[in-house]
Design an enzyme around this catalytic site. Structure first.
Site, short mmCIF file in Angstrom:
data_model
loop_
_atom_site.label_atom_id
_atom_site.label_comp_id
_atom_site.label_asym_id
_atom_site.label_seq_id
_atom_site.Cartn_x
_atom_site.Cartn_y
_atom_site.Cartn_z
N CYS A 89 0.80 -1.03 0.11
CA CYS A 89 -0.03 0.03 -0.01
C CYS A 89 0.75 1.53 -0.16
CB CYS A 89 -0.91 0.19 1.24
SG CYS A 89 -2.45 1.02 0.83
N HIS A 177 -3.67 -4.89 0.42
CA HIS A 177 -3.28 -5.46 1.66
C HIS A 177 -3.34 -7.12 1.72
CE1 HIS A 177 -2.43 -1.89 3.77
NE2 HIS A 177 -3.49 -1.24 3.18
N GLU A 179 -1.56 -8.83 3.69
CA GLU A 179 -0.88 -9.17 5.05
C GLU A 179 -1.96 -9.14 6.07
OE1 GLU A 179 -1.13 -4.66 5.58
OE2 GLU A 179 -1.06 -6.10 3.82
#
Length: 230
Positions: A89, A177, A179
């Protein structure tokens, strides 16, 4: 003894490694954090690390913040040295800007679960190999970036043309994202820094929506990125 070690740059306390952390630990890869946004924090010697990870944050890559300038200098050195670099990001936007590309306001915010579509030929990419042609991942961003000169576009979405890119053989930028854990999504929705974004949503994103598949994709992609460290 841990022989391979990476340095992860955080920009706010609530945006950490998430699903990246167990992948590193499962491979015996050590990690440290660089929290340059904290007053008095010093930039570690990045030459001591085998790879660098740049995480997300609510600020803009265009903000005149000294610690972002220091991070972009670290990105430039790592890319020049051929070290693996991963940006998520804001981290991807910092990489793009370091490589000479423009970072700017996206036509619309992209917050929640949306599909990314892989570019042609990405099946052979060292990090993206094994993914489906389309994957549902989590997004939270209002800015985007131009594709850096010499970079290869890896993925796009309906709202954002540039969702992922590779520069050289070891530098990756992910606008989405991959993660996030469900707990991270819940926490992000409660943070003061994100209250403006939350007011624009009809309902908070469902943290459990694509949990199983996201975890599978994260293990695969982050694991394959870790292979670049050896």
């Amino acid at each position: 003894m841990i022989r391979v070690r990476v340095l992860a740059f955080r920009h706010v306390p609530f945006e950490g490694l998430g699903l990246i952390e167990p992948v590193l630990e499962s491979r015996g890869i050590g990690f440290d954090f660089a929290d340059l946004y904290r007053a008095g924090a010093a930039l570690p010697d990045t030459s001591r690390y085998d790879g660098l990870i740049f995480l997300g944050g609510p600020m803009s890559a265009n903000d005149p913040l000294p610690y972002l300038t220091a991070e972009m200098a670290a990105i430039e050195r790592a890319v020049a040295a051929g070290k693996p670099v991963l940006g998520v990001c804001l981290g991807a936007q910092l990489i793009a800007k370091t490589l000479g590309a423009r970072v700017y306001r996206n036509a619309e915010r992209e917050i929640g679960w949306f599909d990314i579509n892989l570019a042609n030929g990405v099946a052979c990419d060292p990090v993206f190999a094994g993914l489906g042609q389309s994957e549902t991942v989590f997004h939270w961003h209002s800015e985007t970036f131009e594709l850096p000169a010499g970079a290869e576009l890896l993925a796009r979405s309906d709202r954002t043309e540039r969702q992922a890119f590779r520069y050289g053989s070891k530098c990756y930028g992910l606008q989405f994202h991959l993660e996030v854990t469900p707990a991270m999504i819940v926490d992000w929705c409660l943070q003061d820094e994100n209250c403006g974004d939350m007011r624009e949503l009809s309902a908070p994103p469902d943290p459990q929506y694509n949990r199983k598949r996201l975890s599978e994709v994260a293990r695969l992609m982050f694991g394959q990125w870790c292979e670049l460290l050896s």
